[in-house]
Design a protein around this motif. Structure first.
Motif, PDB file in Angstrom:
ATOM      1  N   GLU A  69       0.824  -1.205   0.000  1.00  0.00           N
ATOM      2  CA  GLU A  69       0.000   0.000   0.000  1.00  0.00           C
ATOM      3  C   GLU A  69       0.861   1.258   0.000  1.00  0.00           C
ATOM      4  OE1 GLU A  69      -4.336  -0.810   1.912  1.00  0.00           O
ATOM      5  OE2 GLU A  69      -2.768  -0.188   3.292  1.00  0.00           O
ATOM      6  N   ALA A  72       2.394   1.842  -3.413  1.00  0.00           N
ATOM      7  CA  ALA A  72       1.401   2.375  -4.347  1.00  0.00           C
ATOM      8  C   ALA A  72       1.129   3.851  -4.065  1.00  0.00           C
ATOM      9  CB  ALA A  72       0.109   1.565  -4.248  1.00  0.00           C
ATOM     10  N   GLU A  75       3.892   5.984  -5.412  1.00  0.00           N
ATOM     11  CA  GLU A  75       3.839   6.083  -6.863  1.00  0.00           C
ATOM     12  C   GLU A  75       2.792   7.101  -7.310  1.00  0.00           C
ATOM     13  OE1 GLU A  75       3.448   3.227 -10.837  1.00  0.00           O
ATOM     14  OE2 GLU A  75       3.003   2.405  -8.842  1.00  0.00           O
ATOM     15  N   LEU A  76       1.728   7.236  -6.550  1.00  0.00           N
ATOM     16  CA  LEU A  76       0.639   8.126  -6.922  1.00  0.00           C
ATOM     17  C   LEU A  76       0.896   9.584  -6.543  1.00  0.00           C
ATOM     18  CD1 LEU A  76      -2.169   8.487  -8.099  1.00  0.00           C
ATOM     19  CD2 LEU A  76      -3.136   7.700  -5.938  1.00  0.00           C
ATOM     20  N   THR A 139       1.881   1.580 -16.926  1.00  0.00           N
ATOM     21  CA  THR A 139       1.798   0.365 -16.104  1.00  0.00           C
ATOM     22  C   THR A 139       3.152  -0.309 -15.950  1.00  0.00           C
ATOM     23  OG1 THR A 139       1.323  -1.059 -18.005  1.00  0.00           O
ATOM     24  CG2 THR A 139      -0.577  -0.045 -16.863  1.00  0.00           C
ATOM     25  N   ARG A 142       3.025  -4.037 -16.000  1.00  0.00           N
ATOM     26  CA  ARG A 142       2.240  -4.731 -14.980  1.00  0.00           C
ATOM     27  C   ARG A 142       0.818  -4.981 -15.479  1.00  0.00           C
ATOM     28  NH1 ARG A 142       3.208  -0.366 -10.362  1.00  0.00           N
ATOM     29  NH2 ARG A 142       3.049   0.916 -12.248  1.00  0.00           N
ATOM     30  N   MET A 194      -3.843   2.091 -15.140  1.00  0.00           N
ATOM     31  CA  MET A 194      -3.743   2.318 -13.707  1.00  0.00           C
ATOM     32  C   MET A 194      -5.065   2.869 -13.176  1.00  0.00           C
ATOM     33  SD  MET A 194      -0.753   1.194 -12.991  1.00  0.00           S
ATOM     34  CE  MET A 194      -0.156   1.867 -11.434  1.00  0.00           C
ATOM     35  N   HIS A 196      -7.433   3.685  -9.313  1.00  0.00           N
ATOM     36  CA  HIS A 196      -7.481   3.775  -7.855  1.00  0.00           C
ATOM     37  C   HIS A 196      -8.032   2.490  -7.268  1.00  0.00           C
ATOM     38  CE1 HIS A 196      -9.475   4.680  -3.992  1.00  0.00           C
ATOM     39  NE2 HIS A 196      -8.541   5.595  -3.815  1.00  0.00           N
ATOM     40  N   GLY A 218      -3.894   2.828  -1.548  1.00  0.00           N
ATOM     41  CA  GLY A 218      -2.996   1.673  -1.564  1.00  0.00           C
ATOM     42  C   GLY A 218      -3.310   0.650  -2.624  1.00  0.00           C
ATOM     43  N   PHE A 220      -3.798   1.481  -5.777  1.00  0.00           N
ATOM     44  CA  PHE A 220      -3.404   2.049  -7.060  1.00  0.00           C
ATOM     45  C   PHE A 220      -2.588   1.023  -7.849  1.00  0.00           C
ATOM     46  CE2 PHE A 220      -0.228   4.885  -9.340  1.00  0.00           C
ATOM     47  CZ  PHE A 220      -1.094   5.241 -10.359  1.00  0.00           C
ATOM     48  N   GLY A 221      -3.128   0.638  -9.009  1.00  0.00           N
ATOM     49  CA  GLY A 221      -2.449  -0.382  -9.792  1.00  0.00           C
ATOM     50  C   GLY A 221      -3.192  -0.670 -11.083  1.00  0.00           C
TER      51      GLY A 221
END
Length: 296
Positions: A69, A72, A75-76, A139, A142, A194, A196, A218, A220-221
């Protein structure tokens, strides 16, 4: 709300902070009221928030989850002009609490649960800007690998059927089952972007009818591009919902898949939280009403 849910007294939080982060020992600590289902939140001073997982699990697994988390969230940071929490520290088990826990920055604003922005076209435009900003992040190769929402709709069929059975005396189940039959087979037409992953009212901060920030980042991916469209039904009425769709340029298939993901999330809220978290249960009802209306 959950079997074996952990109790986290204020005294325990104060003891953990004093022992593990003595620089914050003298800051006031207060529980943050809310309808969150994953973490208990405590405000530490004016600038920090301590988050304690509510569900019991192996400490090593909890640590991996919290570390993921935090990664992530880092990264955001700064990806959009809207504020998101910054990870600050990771706490250890102690004082009777069995799991690691996290500290992050506190963000100003009121959650959309308490200040409904559903009629605000300006908020819808802000939300579209936020979602577009997330989608623009590479991404890096990913792809979605989780077991939750964001992959294949059909994998959620067993859960939805469970929810429909549990909702027999609460909802119009025949109508909902017919809607799900149509939604669950919608084909996937675009690669992961990507997201939320959980744009519900409790994770969105509002100020003056506009988007002030976004919490619980957390997740975010990479996932289905339609996943963050759940916000259209969780947060917006008809007119602003159309604004969101137009700003994001959603085609019919993507928009319908967004409805499907909103359905998957909402159908579990009504019965599961009926007695333990009425606000979340009512959110599920409202979202399902909007999904079934199909007016935007």
């Amino acid at each position: 709300m959950h079997p074996g849910q952990l109790e986290i007294p204020l005294a325990t939080v104060r003891a953990l902070i004093a022992e593990q982060f003595p620089r914050w020992r003298d800051l006031p600590v207060r529980r943050v009221p809310g309808q969150g289902t994953v973490n208990a939140i405590f405000r530490v001073g004016d600038d920090l928030a301590a988050r304690f997982p509510l569900e019991a699990r192996e400490p090593a697994a909890a640590r991996r989850w919290l570390e993921a988390e935090a990664a992530a969230a880092r990264e955001l940071l700064g990806v959009t002009r809207f504020r998101t929490p910054e990870p600050v520290a990771l706490g250890e088990p102690g004082a009777g609490y069995p799991l690691p826990w996290a500290v992050q920055t506190w963000l100003p604003g009121v959650v959309a649960t308490d200040e409904d922005p559903g009629e605000s076209a300006g908020f819808a435009g802000d939300l579209a800007e936020f979602v577009a900003g997330l989608r623009a992040v590479a991404t890096g190769g990913r792809v979605f690998t989780g077991g939750g929402r964001g992959g294949d709709l059909t994998t959620h069929h067993a859960w939805v059927e469970t929810c429909l059975r549990e909702s027999e005396r609460l909802l119009d189940v025949p109508r909902l089952r017919a809607a799900w039959t149509a939604l669950r087979t919608l084909p996937r037409a675009a690669p992961d972007v990507m997201n939320h992953g959980d744009l519900i009212p409790g994770n969105v901060l509002v100020s003056g009818g506009r988007l002030a920030g976004v919490l619980d980042v957390g997740g975010f991916g990479p996932a289905d591009p339609a996943l963050d469209l759940v916000a259209a039904w969780h947060l917006l009425e008809d007119g602003p919902r159309r604004v969101l769709r137009e700003r994001l340029g959603c085609g019919d298939l993507e928009w319908e898949r967004g409805r499907a993901w909103a359905f998957v999330q909402a159908i579990g809220l009504v019965w599961y939280y009926l007695d333990t978290n009425p606000v979340m249960s009512e959110l599920g009802r409202r979202t399902l009403d909007r999904v079934l209306a199909r007016s935007a």
